[in-house]
Design a protein around this motif. Structure first.
Motif, PDB file in Angstrom:
ATOM      1  N   VAL A 124       0.806  -1.224   0.000  1.00  0.00           N
ATOM      2  CA  VAL A 124       0.000   0.000   0.000  1.00  0.00           C
ATOM      3  C   VAL A 124       0.841   1.276   0.000  1.00  0.00           C
ATOM      4  CG1 VAL A 124      -1.777   1.317   1.214  1.00  0.00           C
ATOM      5  CG2 VAL A 124      -1.986  -1.163   1.008  1.00  0.00           C
ATOM      6  N   PRO A 125       1.876   1.416   0.840  1.00  0.00           N
ATOM      7  CA  PRO A 125       2.673   2.656   0.784  1.00  0.00           C
ATOM      8  C   PRO A 125       3.315   2.879  -0.584  1.00  0.00           C
ATOM      9  CG  PRO A 125       3.138   1.457   2.796  1.00  0.00           C
ATOM     10  CD  PRO A 125       2.326   0.536   1.932  1.00  0.00           C
ATOM     11  N   ALA A 126       3.819   1.803  -1.190  1.00  0.00           N
ATOM     12  CA  ALA A 126       4.428   1.935  -2.514  1.00  0.00           C
ATOM     13  C   ALA A 126       3.395   2.365  -3.547  1.00  0.00           C
ATOM     14  CB  ALA A 126       5.076   0.606  -2.918  1.00  0.00           C
ATOM     15  N   THR A 127       2.203   1.801  -3.466  1.00  0.00           N
ATOM     16  CA  THR A 127       1.133   2.165  -4.388  1.00  0.00           C
ATOM     17  C   THR A 127       0.703   3.613  -4.191  1.00  0.00           C
ATOM     18  OG1 THR A 127       0.335  -0.123  -4.301  1.00  0.00           O
ATOM     19  CG2 THR A 127      -1.157   1.524  -5.226  1.00  0.00           C
ATOM     20  N   ALA A 128       0.605   4.037  -2.931  1.00  0.00           N
ATOM     21  CA  ALA A 128       0.225   5.422  -2.639  1.00  0.00           C
ATOM     22  C   ALA A 128       1.262   6.397  -3.184  1.00  0.00           C
ATOM     23  CB  ALA A 128       0.073   5.601  -1.125  1.00  0.00           C
ATOM     24  N   TRP A 129       2.532   6.073  -2.996  1.00  0.00           N
ATOM     25  CA  TRP A 129       3.604   6.934  -3.514  1.00  0.00           C
ATOM     26  C   TRP A 129       3.519   7.041  -5.028  1.00  0.00           C
ATOM     27  CZ3 TRP A 129       7.610   5.725  -6.875  1.00  0.00           C
ATOM     28  CH2 TRP A 129       8.594   6.710  -7.026  1.00  0.00           C
ATOM     29  N   LEU A 130       3.261   5.919  -5.697  1.00  0.00           N
ATOM     30  CA  LEU A 130       3.179   5.914  -7.156  1.00  0.00           C
ATOM     31  C   LEU A 130       1.987   6.733  -7.644  1.00  0.00           C
ATOM     32  CD1 LEU A 130       4.365   4.816  -9.781  1.00  0.00           C
ATOM     33  CD2 LEU A 130       2.897   2.804  -9.523  1.00  0.00           C
ATOM     34  N   ILE A 131       0.857   6.615  -6.960  1.00  0.00           N
ATOM     35  CA  ILE A 131      -0.332   7.396  -7.339  1.00  0.00           C
ATOM     36  C   ILE A 131      -0.048   8.884  -7.206  1.00  0.00           C
ATOM     37  CG2 ILE A 131      -2.683   7.996  -6.615  1.00  0.00           C
ATOM     38  CD1 ILE A 131      -3.069   5.027  -5.936  1.00  0.00           C
ATOM     39  N   ASP A 132       0.578   9.297  -6.116  1.00  0.00           N
ATOM     40  CA  ASP A 132       0.917  10.711  -5.928  1.00  0.00           C
ATOM     41  C   ASP A 132       1.866  11.193  -7.013  1.00  0.00           C
ATOM     42  OD1 ASP A 132      -0.625  11.315  -3.701  1.00  0.00           O
ATOM     43  OD2 ASP A 132       0.897  10.651  -2.289  1.00  0.00           O
ATOM     44  N   ARG A 133       2.835  10.371  -7.341  1.00  0.00           N
ATOM     45  CA  ARG A 133       3.833  10.768  -8.347  1.00  0.00           C
ATOM     46  C   ARG A 133       3.186  10.951  -9.718  1.00  0.00           C
ATOM     47  NH1 ARG A 133       9.242  10.974  -8.411  1.00  0.00           N
ATOM     48  NH2 ARG A 133      10.365  10.609 -10.375  1.00  0.00           N
ATOM     49  N   ILE A 134       2.340  10.007 -10.092  1.00  0.00           N
ATOM     50  CA  ILE A 134       1.664  10.110 -11.395  1.00  0.00           C
ATOM     51  C   ILE A 134       0.721  11.304 -11.422  1.00  0.00           C
ATOM     52  CG2 ILE A 134       0.006   8.981 -12.931  1.00  0.00           C
ATOM     53  CD1 ILE A 134       1.184   6.303 -12.056  1.00  0.00           C
ATOM     54  N   ALA A 135      -0.051  11.498 -10.327  1.00  0.00           N
ATOM     55  CA  ALA A 135      -1.002  12.612 -10.264  1.00  0.00           C
ATOM     56  C   ALA A 135      -0.282  13.954 -10.289  1.00  0.00           C
ATOM     57  CB  ALA A 135      -1.861  12.487  -9.014  1.00  0.00           C
ATOM     58  N   ASP A 136       0.830  14.060  -9.577  1.00  0.00           N
ATOM     59  CA  ASP A 136       1.584  15.317  -9.550  1.00  0.00           C
ATOM     60  C   ASP A 136       2.173  15.636 -10.919  1.00  0.00           C
ATOM     61  OD1 ASP A 136       1.012  15.698  -6.889  1.00  0.00           O
ATOM     62  OD2 ASP A 136       2.902  14.844  -6.164  1.00  0.00           O
ATOM     63  N   ARG A 137       2.681  14.629 -11.599  1.00  0.00           N
ATOM     64  CA  ARG A 137       3.232  14.859 -12.937  1.00  0.00           C
ATOM     65  C   ARG A 137       2.144  15.280 -13.913  1.00  0.00           C
ATOM     66  NH1 ARG A 137       7.807  10.253 -14.374  1.00  0.00           N
ATOM     67  NH2 ARG A 137       9.417  11.026 -12.934  1.00  0.00           N
ATOM     68  N   SER A 138       0.976  14.672 -13.789  1.00  0.00           N
ATOM     69  CA  SER A 138      -0.138  15.043 -14.668  1.00  0.00           C
ATOM     70  C   SER A 138      -0.589  16.469 -14.403  1.00  0.00           C
ATOM     71  CB  SER A 138      -1.316  14.085 -14.457  1.00  0.00           C
ATOM     72  OG  SER A 138      -0.955  12.766 -14.796  1.00  0.00           O
ATOM     73  N   ALA A 139      -0.605  16.843 -13.111  1.00  0.00           N
ATOM     74  CA  ALA A 139      -1.009  18.222 -12.754  1.00  0.00           C
ATOM     75  C   ALA A 139       0.002  19.228 -13.277  1.00  0.00           C
ATOM     76  CB  ALA A 139      -1.136  18.331 -11.242  1.00  0.00           C
ATOM     77  N   ASP A 140       1.299  18.885 -13.235  1.00  0.00           N
ATOM     78  CA  ASP A 140       2.324  19.801 -13.732  1.00  0.00           C
ATOM     79  C   ASP A 140       2.306  19.893 -15.246  1.00  0.00           C
ATOM     80  OD1 ASP A 140       3.141  20.279 -11.172  1.00  0.00           O
ATOM     81  OD2 ASP A 140       4.785  18.810 -11.202  1.00  0.00           O
ATOM     82  N   ALA A 141       1.940  18.793 -15.899  1.00  0.00           N
ATOM     83  CA  ALA A 141       1.925  18.777 -17.368  1.00  0.00           C
ATOM     84  C   ALA A 141       0.816  19.633 -17.927  1.00  0.00           C
ATOM     85  CB  ALA A 141       1.785  17.343 -17.879  1.00  0.00           C
ATOM     86  N   GLY A 142      -0.290  19.784 -17.186  1.00  0.00           N
ATOM     87  CA  GLY A 142      -1.409  20.579 -17.661  1.00  0.00           C
ATOM     88  C   GLY A 142      -1.064  22.029 -17.919  1.00  0.00           C
ATOM     89  N   PRO A 143      -0.502  22.750 -16.910  1.00  0.00           N
ATOM     90  CA  PRO A 143      -0.129  24.152 -17.150  1.00  0.00           C
ATOM     91  C   PRO A 143       0.899  24.320 -18.262  1.00  0.00           C
ATOM     92  CG  PRO A 143      -0.225  23.684 -14.806  1.00  0.00           C
ATOM     93  CD  PRO A 143      -0.349  22.369 -15.521  1.00  0.00           C
ATOM     94  N   ARG A 144       1.861  23.385 -18.348  1.00  0.00           N
ATOM     95  CA  ARG A 144       2.882  23.501 -19.399  1.00  0.00           C
ATOM     96  C   ARG A 144       2.263  23.347 -20.783  1.00  0.00           C
ATOM     97  NH1 ARG A 144       6.121  20.363 -15.808  1.00  0.00           N
ATOM     98  NH2 ARG A 144       5.642  18.475 -17.013  1.00  0.00           N
ATOM     99  N   ALA A 145       1.259  22.474 -20.895  1.00  0.00           N
ATOM    100  CA  ALA A 145       0.634  22.245 -22.194  1.00  0.00           C
ATOM    101  C   ALA A 145      -0.174  23.454 -22.666  1.00  0.00           C
ATOM    102  CB  ALA A 145      -0.271  21.018 -22.119  1.00  0.00           C
ATOM    103  N   ARG A 146      -0.630  24.299 -21.706  1.00  0.00           N
ATOM    104  CA  ARG A 146      -1.445  25.467 -22.069  1.00  0.00           C
ATOM    105  C   ARG A 146      -0.596  26.700 -22.386  1.00  0.00           C
ATOM    106  NH1 ARG A 146      -4.721  23.253 -17.841  1.00  0.00           N
ATOM    107  NH2 ARG A 146      -3.750  24.639 -16.305  1.00  0.00           N
ATOM    108  N   ARG A 147       0.706  26.580 -22.182  1.00  0.00           N
ATOM    109  CA  ARG A 147       1.550  27.755 -22.448  1.00  0.00           C
ATOM    110  C   ARG A 147       1.742  27.954 -23.950  1.00  0.00           C
ATOM    111  NH1 ARG A 147       6.254  26.601 -17.872  1.00  0.00           N
ATOM    112  NH2 ARG A 147       4.920  26.995 -16.059  1.00  0.00           N
TER     113      ARG A 147
END
Length: 224
Positions: free
Chosen positions: A201-224
């Protein structure tokens, strides 16, 4: 939409400690697996706790054990997951909802895979027993619930870690007792299932956060 990032499902203050716990839990899973690989009877530790026999607990506790066991069966687990996911979405915690499904699914999937690798059986060659998937399932759900509570309550590192471990211990002990009482598992199977969830579970939680954070960061960059 406020534009604020979704809260991490694995609080940063808990990552180091839960990562260490996950590593230790994985080590326990491997050690016990090596000890009982290919066995078809209880070990010394199992016999010291209780001789696993069918119907080793009578009413009314047997009904409690059967109820807990049902929660780990396909229908019962589906009902629990739907309820948990619904609760997470109502609380606006989509990452936690994903972790409920992914964490519980991977914990049970890992336990199932290990059963075939280890080959330990109980009450006949067709009943693979190590580790307990039921115990892994309920422990994983309790782990996720405690992580969510830690984030919602703003608990610190010590209090948050204590809450997560306490919730996982209570859930794992309850399901482990039920499985042993019903003769479905040896006590060390329950230990293996509990540690499997603590590792996954901790490994899965870390992976979910990492993927979600990267997706959130990719959104603003794509709109520039």
């Amino acid at each position: 939409m406020t534009g604020r990032p979704a809260p991490a499902v694995l609080p940063p203050s808990l990552r180091a400690r839960l990562g260490l716990i996950a590593a230790l839990a994985a080590l326990v899973v491997v050690v016990v697996a090596v000890m009982y690989a290919g066995h078809s009877q209880s070990g010394r530790v199992d016999r010291w706790i209780i001789p696993p026999t069918a119907d080793s607990v009578g009413p009314p506790w047997r009904y409690v054990a059967l109820t807990l066991d049902f929660l780990g069966e396909p229908v019962g687990s589906a009902m629990v997951i739907v309820a948990a996911v619904t609760g997470c979405l109502l609380l606006r915690r989509p990452r936690a909802a994903v972790l409920v499904v992914a964490g519980a699914g991977l914990a049970v999937g890992t336990a199932t895979l290990l059963k075939h690798v280890v080959g330990r059986t109980i009450h006949g060659p067709g009943n693979l027993s190590y580790p307990s998937g039921h115990t892994a399932f309920l422990t994983a759900l309790a782990f996720v619930a405690a992580l969510l509570a830690t984030e919602r309550l703003g608990l610190g590192r010590t209090a948050g870690t204590s809450l997560v471990l306490a919730a996982a211990l209570v859930a794992g002990a309850a399901m482990g007792w039920a499985e042993v009482a019903l003769g479905a598992h040896y006590p060390t199977d329950a230990l293996g299932g509990w540690c499997t969830a603590l590792a996954v579970v901790p490994a899965t939680a870390w992976l979910i956060d990492r993927i979600a954070d990267r997706s959130a960061d990719a959104g603003p960059r794509a709109r520039r």
